[in-house]
Design an enzyme around this catalytic site. Structure first.
Site, mmCIF file in Angstrom:
data_model
loop_
_atom_site.group_PDB
_atom_site.id
_atom_site.type_symbol
_atom_site.label_atom_id
_atom_site.label_comp_id
_atom_site.label_asym_id
_atom_site.label_seq_id
_atom_site.Cartn_x
_atom_site.Cartn_y
_atom_site.Cartn_z
ATOM 1 C CB SER A 125 31.071 57.863 -8.087
ATOM 2 O OG SER A 125 32.302 58.546 -8.173
ATOM 3 C CE LYS A 177 39.872 32.483 1.654
ATOM 4 N NZ LYS A 177 38.542 32.628 1.040
#
Length: 320
Positions: A125, A177
């Protein structure tokens, strides 16, 4: 007569105590002076850093954004005494921002002097992202590399809160949100899609730099970037690394391809820790510990993985 004998015994005890304290003070002073010499480069320093050498920079554990590390890489790139940099990687990955910052710092360093990477047990990764920033990657046959991809994980604690009788009320300026939220009873429309957009954008960038740095077609890079991990031998066949071997092989490449003298010493280099008022004492204790074979000042800091991460099996990692 008895009083004289007692006084003599007391004087001897006092002398022994003074001798112990003087010896201890001398040892601590000597260690502090040696630590100062190493920290500020007096003479040859502790590791001969004042003379030409190859710098070995360790990248281990979880990669997070580390300004001290990236600044230190810049310093190595500007240091005329550093003939080349070997990045010794043993990492499962980390945050995408941490991997990106490390990648950019290593690319800038590689523009100024030779930079190679050696892979230990693991460079996956964001750890692999750091490896491809260098100009030559050497890994063991059984090293694990790859795991090219990005993930975003979040939990939902509503069932637990229901069991203990707790509810969380939220007032928001707009539906998306702070979504996805661990306190949402139902997934807000569009919440998953916005996270998928974030993941895909970073993933496409990751694929792009793999294709660019490894010189393989983007379609092939995309095929290899399905999250799979590869042994060093598999990675060599796929073009993800350059050679099977160890640090000696990296040094040989530096000599034959970049003209770096093979007889230069390879010295461990790392950012200096100036974080606290006792950092000098910690350095002295660390040095003394190395002399006697003990870790007297080692301490691990917690690593927080917030936001997007590029890491292999994050749920199995022990974050201290």
């Amino acid at each position: 007569m008895s009083l004289d004998a007692d006084a003599l015994v007391d004087r001897r005890r006092t002398r022994r105590k003074l001798m112990v304290w003087r010896t201890l003070a001398f040892v601590l002073a000597a260690v502090a002076l040696v630590a100062l010499a190493g920290l500020y480069g007096f003479g040859d320093g502790l590791g001969g850093e004042a003379r030409p050498h190859i710098a070995r920079l360790a990248v281990g554990g979880v990669i997070t954004e580390d300004r001290d590390l990236t600044d230190f890489i810049d310093d190595l790139a500007e240091d005329d005494r550093v003939a080349a940099i070997i990045v010794a990687i043993d990492s499962p990955g980390g945050t995408t921002t941490g991997g990106e910052a490390l990648y950019e710092a290593l690319r800038e360093a590689a523009a100024k002097k030779p930079v190679a990477a050696t892979v230990g047990t693991l460079a996956a990764s964001a750890g692999y992202m750091a490896a491809i920033a260098t100009d030559h990657i050497v890994a063991k046959r059984t090293s694990i590399t790859g795991s090219i991809g990005v993930l975003f994980q979040y939990g939902n604690v509503v069932p637990l809160l229901d069991k203990i009788g707790v509810s969380v009320e939220t007032v928001k300026s707009s539906p998306l949100k702070a979504e996805p939220s661990p306190f949402s009873r139902a997934q807000v429309p569009g919440a998953r899609e916005q996270i998928e957009r974030l993941v895909d954008d970073t993933y496409q960038w990751f694929v792009d730099i793999v294709a660019e740095r490894r010189g393989i077609p983007r379609g092939e890079a995309l095929r290899l970037s399905d999250g799979s991990i590869y042994t060093g031998r598999q990675a060599l066949d796929l073009g993800l690394i350059d050679a099977i071997g160890d640090e000696e092989d990296a040094i040989a490449w530096l000599e034959t391809e970049r003209g770096v003298a093979a007889d230069l010493p390879v010295l461990d280099r790392a950012p200096r820790d100036d974080s606290g008022p006792f950092s000098l004492g910690a350095g002295a204790l660390s040095l003394l510990g190395r002399v006697v074979g003990l870790d007297l000042a080692g301490a691990s800091e917690a690593a927080a993985l917030d936001g997007l991460v590029s890491v292999w099996h994050p749920q199995l990692m022990e974050l201290q």
